[in-house]
Design a protein around this motif. Structure first.
Motif, PDB file in Angstrom:
ATOM      1  N   ARG A   1       0.868  -1.096   0.032  1.00  0.00           N
ATOM      2  CA  ARG A   1       0.075  -0.117  -0.064  1.00  0.00           C
ATOM      3  C   ARG A   1       0.830   1.235  -0.137  1.00  0.00           C
ATOM      4  O   ARG A   1       1.530   1.396   0.834  1.00  0.00           O
ATOM      5  CB  ARG A   1      -0.788  -0.045   1.232  1.00  0.00           C
ATOM      6  N   ASP A   2       0.725   2.083  -0.974  1.00  0.00           N
ATOM      7  CA  ASP A   2       1.237   3.146  -0.943  1.00  0.00           C
ATOM      8  C   ASP A   2       0.579   4.272  -0.338  1.00  0.00           C
ATOM      9  O   ASP A   2      -0.406   4.266  -0.030  1.00  0.00           O
ATOM     10  CB  ASP A   2       2.165   3.458  -2.370  1.00  0.00           C
ATOM     11  N   ASP A   3       1.131   5.438  -0.274  1.00  0.00           N
ATOM     12  CA  ASP A   3       0.563   6.795   0.304  1.00  0.00           C
ATOM     13  C   ASP A   3      -0.582   7.138  -0.289  1.00  0.00           C
ATOM     14  O   ASP A   3      -1.566   7.264   0.178  1.00  0.00           O
ATOM     15  CB  ASP A   3       1.599   7.946   0.223  1.00  0.00           C
ATOM     16  N   ASP A   4      -0.694   6.691  -1.773  1.00  0.00           N
ATOM     17  CA  ASP A   4      -2.077   7.143  -2.377  1.00  0.00           C
ATOM     18  C   ASP A   4      -3.128   6.226  -2.050  1.00  0.00           C
ATOM     19  O   ASP A   4      -4.398   6.689  -2.000  1.00  0.00           O
ATOM     20  CB  ASP A   4      -1.855   7.162  -3.905  1.00  0.00           C
ATOM     21  N   ASP A   5      -2.775   5.119  -1.881  1.00  0.00           N
ATOM     22  CA  ASP A   5      -4.114   4.143  -1.351  1.00  0.00           C
ATOM     23  C   ASP A   5      -4.523   4.461  -0.060  1.00  0.00           C
ATOM     24  O   ASP A   5      -5.570   4.250   0.154  1.00  0.00           O
ATOM     25  CB  ASP A   5      -3.201   2.462  -1.502  1.00  0.00           C
ATOM     26  N   VAL A   6      -3.368   4.656   0.850  1.00  0.00           N
ATOM     27  CA  VAL A   6      -3.879   5.075   2.328  1.00  0.00           C
ATOM     28  C   VAL A   6      -4.774   6.207   2.188  1.00  0.00           C
ATOM     29  O   VAL A   6      -5.670   6.440   3.025  1.00  0.00           O
ATOM     30  CB  VAL A   6      -2.711   5.407   3.080  1.00  0.00           C
ATOM     31  N   ASP A   7      -4.315   7.242   1.283  1.00  0.00           N
ATOM     32  CA  ASP A   7      -5.085   8.635   1.153  1.00  0.00           C
ATOM     33  C   ASP A   7      -6.522   8.156   0.675  1.00  0.00           C
ATOM     34  O   ASP A   7      -7.497   8.843   0.959  1.00  0.00           O
ATOM     35  CB  ASP A   7      -4.283   9.349   0.515  1.00  0.00           C
ATOM     36  N   ASP A   8      -6.363   7.480  -0.351  1.00  0.00           N
ATOM     37  CA  ASP A   8      -7.927   7.162  -0.903  1.00  0.00           C
ATOM     38  C   ASP A   8      -8.916   6.371   0.174  1.00  0.00           C
ATOM     39  O   ASP A   8      -9.932   6.739   0.243  1.00  0.00           O
ATOM     40  CB  ASP A   8      -7.697   6.189  -2.063  1.00  0.00           C
TER      41      ASP A   8
END
Length: 143
Positions: A35-42
């Motif tokens: 999980r990258d930062d974009d996934d976590v933010d989404d």
């Protein structure tokens, strides 16, 4: 009566879609393992939007009970009760349980409270029999 059924069906569909989308997001996160930062933010953004949506749906159900009182109860029992009951179980997410408790409290306060009609009193007895164990468990867990 038909308008109450239509708005209930629409709000159930929106809530169901929200639950399904949340499940998909969680499953994707678990399967990929990365999980990258974009996934976590989404996921965080979706959870915030989802919580707001659930609060709005609970408010809408409460408003229907405030406006229509016991007239809405048969629609609620037919279209909402099972969903609310399932979402209030101890193994569900805290947010889902809170959503269901808000709805249950509106059912009791605005749909069944302060009504001396025998038909409504029968609904009240039936409903309390269905939710009393859940309410007692919540109180015991919060003590």
């Amino acid at each position: 009566h038909q308008q109450m059924c239509d708005i209930t069906l629409c709000s159930r569909t929106v809530l169901r879609d929200s639950f399904q989308r949340r499940a998909v997001l969680r499953a994707e996160g678990q399967v990929s393992g990365v999980r990258d930062d974009d996934d976590v933010d989404d996921e965080r953004n979706f959870m915030e939007e989802s919580l707001e949506l659930h609060n709005n749906v609970a408010e809408m159900v409460g408003t229907l009970f405030k406006m229509h009182g016991a007239e809405y109860f048969p629609v609620y029992m037919e279209q909402w009760h099972e969903i609310i009951h399932n979402a209030s179980q101890p193994f569900c997410l805290k947010e889902d349980r809170q959503f269901s408790y808000y709805v249950i409290s509106d059912v009791i306060e605005h749909g069944l409270g302060n009504n001396h009609n025998n038909h409504v009193q029968n609904f009240a007895a039936q409903y309390f029999g269905l939710v009393m164990d859940l309410l007692i468990a919540v109180c015991a867990n919060n003590a």
